[in-house]
Design a protein around this motif. Structure first.
Motif, PDB file in Angstrom:
ATOM      1  N   LEU A 135       1.266   9.002   6.633  1.00  0.00           N
ATOM      2  CA  LEU A 135       2.130   8.771   5.475  1.00  0.00           C
ATOM      3  C   LEU A 135       2.414   7.289   5.239  1.00  0.00           C
ATOM      4  O   LEU A 135       2.751   6.894   4.116  1.00  0.00           O
ATOM      5  CB  LEU A 135       3.462   9.515   5.642  1.00  0.00           C
ATOM      6  N   ALA A 136       2.293   6.483   6.289  1.00  0.00           N
ATOM      7  CA  ALA A 136       2.667   5.066   6.181  1.00  0.00           C
ATOM      8  C   ALA A 136       1.981   4.341   5.025  1.00  0.00           C
ATOM      9  O   ALA A 136       2.655   3.649   4.241  1.00  0.00           O
ATOM     10  CB  ALA A 136       2.389   4.356   7.510  1.00  0.00           C
ATOM     11  N   PRO A 137       0.653   4.479   4.820  1.00  0.00           N
ATOM     12  CA  PRO A 137       0.024   3.783   3.682  1.00  0.00           C
ATOM     13  C   PRO A 137       0.518   4.286   2.322  1.00  0.00           C
ATOM     14  O   PRO A 137       0.512   3.527   1.348  1.00  0.00           O
ATOM     15  CB  PRO A 137      -1.467   4.080   3.870  1.00  0.00           C
ATOM     16  N   LEU A 138       0.928   5.546   2.255  1.00  0.00           N
ATOM     17  CA  LEU A 138       1.462   6.061   0.994  1.00  0.00           C
ATOM     18  C   LEU A 138       2.856   5.523   0.711  1.00  0.00           C
ATOM     19  O   LEU A 138       3.299   5.516  -0.447  1.00  0.00           O
ATOM     20  CB  LEU A 138       1.506   7.601   1.029  1.00  0.00           C
ATOM     21  N   LEU A 139       3.545   5.066   1.761  1.00  0.00           N
ATOM     22  CA  LEU A 139       4.917   4.567   1.619  1.00  0.00           C
ATOM     23  C   LEU A 139       4.995   3.047   1.573  1.00  0.00           C
ATOM     24  O   LEU A 139       6.090   2.486   1.568  1.00  0.00           O
ATOM     25  CB  LEU A 139       5.778   5.095   2.778  1.00  0.00           C
ATOM     26  N   GLY A 140       3.840   2.366   1.546  1.00  0.00           N
ATOM     27  CA  GLY A 140       3.849   0.919   1.367  1.00  0.00           C
ATOM     28  C   GLY A 140       3.359   0.097   2.522  1.00  0.00           C
ATOM     29  O   GLY A 140       3.138  -1.114   2.382  1.00  0.00           O
ATOM     30  N   TRP A 141       3.202   0.712   3.701  1.00  0.00           N
ATOM     31  CA  TRP A 141       2.659  -0.018   4.837  1.00  0.00           C
ATOM     32  C   TRP A 141       1.138   0.127   4.802  1.00  0.00           C
ATOM     33  O   TRP A 141       0.605   1.140   5.201  1.00  0.00           O
ATOM     34  CB  TRP A 141       3.238   0.510   6.138  1.00  0.00           C
ATOM     35  N   SER A 142       0.430  -0.854   4.297  1.00  0.00           N
ATOM     36  CA  SER A 142      -0.989  -0.801   3.978  1.00  0.00           C
ATOM     37  C   SER A 142      -1.176   0.119   2.758  1.00  0.00           C
ATOM     38  O   SER A 142      -0.214   0.448   2.053  1.00  0.00           O
ATOM     39  CB  SER A 142      -1.819  -0.318   5.167  1.00  0.00           C
ATOM     40  N   SER A 143      -2.414   0.519   2.482  1.00  0.00           N
ATOM     41  CA  SER A 143      -2.703   1.379   1.323  1.00  0.00           C
ATOM     42  C   SER A 143      -4.043   2.058   1.530  1.00  0.00           C
ATOM     43  O   SER A 143      -4.816   1.676   2.428  1.00  0.00           O
ATOM     44  CB  SER A 143      -2.720   0.551   0.030  1.00  0.00           C
ATOM     45  N   THR A 170     -17.875   5.810  -1.980  1.00  0.00           N
ATOM     46  CA  THR A 170     -17.951   7.264  -2.108  1.00  0.00           C
ATOM     47  C   THR A 170     -16.964   7.967  -1.177  1.00  0.00           C
ATOM     48  O   THR A 170     -16.925   9.203  -1.131  1.00  0.00           O
ATOM     49  CB  THR A 170     -19.379   7.748  -1.775  1.00  0.00           C
ATOM     50  N   SER A 171     -16.189   7.208  -0.420  1.00  0.00           N
ATOM     51  CA  SER A 171     -15.127   7.757   0.417  1.00  0.00           C
ATOM     52  C   SER A 171     -13.967   6.769   0.436  1.00  0.00           C
ATOM     53  O   SER A 171     -14.103   5.633  -0.029  1.00  0.00           O
ATOM     54  CB  SER A 171     -15.624   8.017   1.841  1.00  0.00           C
ATOM     55  N   CYS A 172     -12.831   7.205   0.957  1.00  0.00           N
ATOM     56  CA  CYS A 172     -11.632   6.348   0.981  1.00  0.00           C
ATOM     57  C   CYS A 172     -11.032   6.317   2.372  1.00  0.00           C
ATOM     58  O   CYS A 172     -11.158   7.264   3.156  1.00  0.00           O
ATOM     59  CB  CYS A 172     -10.593   6.875  -0.017  1.00  0.00           C
ATOM     60  N   THR A 173     -10.346   5.213   2.665  1.00  0.00           N
ATOM     61  CA  THR A 173      -9.644   5.055   3.927  1.00  0.00           C
ATOM     62  C   THR A 173      -8.533   4.030   3.723  1.00  0.00           C
ATOM     63  O   THR A 173      -8.314   3.551   2.599  1.00  0.00           O
ATOM     64  CB  THR A 173     -10.612   4.609   5.036  1.00  0.00           C
ATOM     65  N   TRP A 174      -7.825   3.671   4.811  1.00  0.00           N
ATOM     66  CA  TRP A 174      -6.781   2.656   4.642  1.00  0.00           C
ATOM     67  C   TRP A 174      -7.435   1.281   4.452  1.00  0.00           C
ATOM     68  O   TRP A 174      -8.571   1.044   4.837  1.00  0.00           O
ATOM     69  CB  TRP A 174      -5.835   2.662   5.839  1.00  0.00           C
ATOM     70  N   ASP A 175      -6.693   0.390   3.846  1.00  0.00           N
ATOM     71  CA  ASP A 175      -7.216  -0.926   3.495  1.00  0.00           C
ATOM     72  C   ASP A 175      -7.192  -1.837   4.720  1.00  0.00           C
ATOM     73  O   ASP A 175      -6.192  -2.481   5.033  1.00  0.00           O
ATOM     74  CB  ASP A 175      -6.376  -1.537   2.360  1.00  0.00           C
ATOM     75  N   TYR A 176      -8.315  -1.884   5.412  1.00  0.00           N
ATOM     76  CA  TYR A 176      -8.430  -2.787   6.556  1.00  0.00           C
ATOM     77  C   TYR A 176      -9.187  -4.058   6.184  1.00  0.00           C
ATOM     78  O   TYR A 176      -9.412  -4.920   7.047  1.00  0.00           O
ATOM     79  CB  TYR A 176      -9.135  -2.086   7.724  1.00  0.00           C
ATOM     80  N   VAL A 177      -9.582  -4.205   4.909  1.00  0.00           N
ATOM     81  CA  VAL A 177     -10.368  -5.349   4.463  1.00  0.00           C
ATOM     82  C   VAL A 177      -9.478  -6.473   3.935  1.00  0.00           C
ATOM     83  O   VAL A 177      -9.653  -7.638   4.294  1.00  0.00           O
ATOM     84  CB  VAL A 177     -11.387  -4.915   3.383  1.00  0.00           C
ATOM     85  N   THR A 178      -8.531  -6.124   3.073  1.00  0.00           N
ATOM     86  CA  THR A 178      -7.650  -7.127   2.464  1.00  0.00           C
ATOM     87  C   THR A 178      -6.748  -7.740   3.518  1.00  0.00           C
ATOM     88  O   THR A 178      -6.044  -7.022   4.245  1.00  0.00           O
ATOM     89  CB  THR A 178      -6.801  -6.500   1.353  1.00  0.00           C
ATOM     90  N   SER A 179      -6.751  -9.048   3.606  1.00  0.00           N
ATOM     91  CA  SER A 179      -5.995  -9.745   4.647  1.00  0.00           C
ATOM     92  C   SER A 179      -4.567 -10.020   4.189  1.00  0.00           C
ATOM     93  O   SER A 179      -4.261 -11.085   3.639  1.00  0.00           O
ATOM     94  CB  SER A 179      -6.694 -11.057   5.024  1.00  0.00           C
ATOM     95  N   THR A 180      -3.703  -9.043   4.394  1.00  0.00           N
ATOM     96  CA  THR A 180      -2.268  -9.212   4.122  1.00  0.00           C
ATOM     97  C   THR A 180      -1.507  -8.837   5.389  1.00  0.00           C
ATOM     98  O   THR A 180      -2.027  -8.102   6.243  1.00  0.00           O
ATOM     99  CB  THR A 180      -1.808  -8.308   2.967  1.00  0.00           C
ATOM    100  N   PRO A 181      -0.275  -9.333   5.555  1.00  0.00           N
ATOM    101  CA  PRO A 181       0.501  -8.990   6.764  1.00  0.00           C
ATOM    102  C   PRO A 181       0.641  -7.489   6.969  1.00  0.00           C
ATOM    103  O   PRO A 181       0.522  -7.001   8.108  1.00  0.00           O
ATOM    104  CB  PRO A 181       1.852  -9.662   6.507  1.00  0.00           C
ATOM    105  N   ALA A 182       0.892  -6.747   5.861  1.00  0.00           N
ATOM    106  CA  ALA A 182       1.065  -5.299   5.991  1.00  0.00           C
ATOM    107  C   ALA A 182      -0.229  -4.631   6.456  1.00  0.00           C
ATOM    108  O   ALA A 182      -0.222  -3.781   7.359  1.00  0.00           O
ATOM    109  CB  ALA A 182       1.523  -4.705   4.659  1.00  0.00           C
TER     110      ALA A 182
END
Length: 411
Positions: free
Chosen positions: A151-159, A167-179
């Protein structure tokens, strides 16, 4: 950004690559859904399989089944269309389900390892702590823990965003942000590396306990009592189940290790060296983790095979032949019976009854696992033990009668 990536889903990749990925995903989905469905069917159709240790296996089958049925069809359709077609909300739901069921499988394997550790190294504590109610509580905690991370990425901690070939989705481990960086690091630690460390510790302790128990039995030699024999055989049975669980864990870790490496490379700031292929292939390998467990952990067990052979007409070939282990147990029991029947004094009789009562306790301590591939041999062993008692009592009674008759003759 998620919106931009969903709006521009196509990546400059040749069509045959998408179709190849679609083929593998179709195979993974079909085998994963069918195999785990058979495990669940066997569990619900055979009451003897509904024991506390087997609840963990059932939970593993449920999480793998849900992983396969929620991920593979969508991944397959997107691969045919060569891009993500379900919008941003669909991307989030898809990634959420993948994270939830994947984390649940990993934490469930951790729970299985701890359960095996307690049963093998602390059997008396296992009696107090093992029950269906407590097992259900542990399973609920596994799902709660997994749900929190999902649930964390849906609540604002990552995305959650599209990845790889889009063709598939996962949490954003590419964008370099603190979250994103903090979530990736914490997820890898508390869902992968720390559980893996605990699992390794549990299996190391189990191995040392088994080796220590085997050496003790070898030192006893011919003086081994009935209770020690049963306890040693039960430890071996538990260890067989633990070894199969270890194989499952190794396969699971190997399936998710490439994905973990990719995320850590991106987390370290080297995401630019990752092309769409290097992101998609680990994702496909990770999805395949759902297909191994039914074969390694459940279907190779005698009771599951027998249940499926009986309930599913096309699986009659799974019925097992008589095992050699039964012959070995019978031989050891026969030799032990001969040694017991050679005892003729009343003192030996009293000692035998004390040992017999201890054996009953040991049987209760060590007989909590229904997935035992040679469990039926142990039950035969226990019935032979009862037969031994009857034979000994009969012999002792005859000796007492002869003794009383000789005393009367002397008088």
């Amino acid at each position: 950004k998620p919106t931009e990536m969903c709006a521009h889903p196509h990546v400059a990749v040749q069509d045959h690559v998408h179709y190849t990925v679609a083929f593998f995903i179709l195979v993974i989905g079909t085998v994963g859904v069918t195999g785990n469905a058979l495990v669940m069917y066997a569990f619900f159709s055979n009451k003897k399989l509904r024991t506390p240790p087997n609840f963990f296996i059932m939970n593993l089958a449920v999480s793998d089944f849900l992983m396969a049925i929620t991920q593979s069809p969508i991944f397959f359709v997107n691969s045919l269309y060569k891009g993500w077609i379900f919008g941003e909300t669909g991307c989030k739901m898809y990634a959420f389900c993948g994270a939830l069921f994947g984390i649940t499988s990993m934490i469930n394997l951790l729970t299985i390892s701890v359960d095996r550790y307690i049963v093998i190294t602390k059997p008396l504590q296992a009696i107090r702590w093992t029950s269906k109610r407590r097992t259900c509580i542990y399973i609920a905690l596994v799902w709660t823990y997994s749900l929190a991370w999902s649930l964390a990425p849906l609540l604002g901690w990552s995305s959650y965003i599209p990845e790889g070939l889009m063709t598939s989705c996962t949490w954003d481990y590419v964008t370099s942000t603190p979250a994103n960086k903090s979530y990736t690091l914490m997820l890898c630690c508390f869902v992968f590396f720390i559980p893996l460390g605990i699992i390794s510790y549990c299996y190391l302790c189990m191995f040392l306990a088994i080796r220590h128990a085997s050496r003790d039995v070898e030192k006893l030699g011919s003086q081994v009592r009935k209770s020690t024999l049963i306890q040693q055989q039960s430890i071996k049975t538990e260890w067989k189940l633990a070894k199969i669980a270890f194989v499952v864990i190794i396969v699971f870790v190997l399936s998710w290790s490439p994905y973990a490496c990719v995320t850590l490379i991106a987390w370290a700031g080297y995401g630019s060296i990752l092309d769409p292929y290097s992101k998609t292939v680990p994702a496909v390998i990770a999805k395949a983790s759902a297909i191994y467990n039914p074969f390694i952990y459940a279907i190779i067990h005698s009771k599951y095979r027998d249940t499926l052979a009986e309930k599913v007409p096309c699986l009659h070939f799974l019925a097992q032949a008589p095992r050699r282990d039964c012959m070995l147990v019978s031989q050891s029991e026969s030799s032990f019976r001969d040694s017991v029947l050679s005892r003729q004094s009343s003192a030996s009789k009293a000692k035998f009854h004390r040992v017999s009562s201890v054996s009953t306790t040991d049987t209760h301590v060590w007989s909590d696992v229904e997935l035992d591939p040679i469990g039926h041999c142990l039950r035969s062993s226990y019935s032979l033990g009862a037969l031994r008692d009857k034979e000994y009592n009969s012999l002792a009674k005859q000796l007492e009668e002869k003794g009383s008759q000789s005393q009367e003759q002397v008088r």
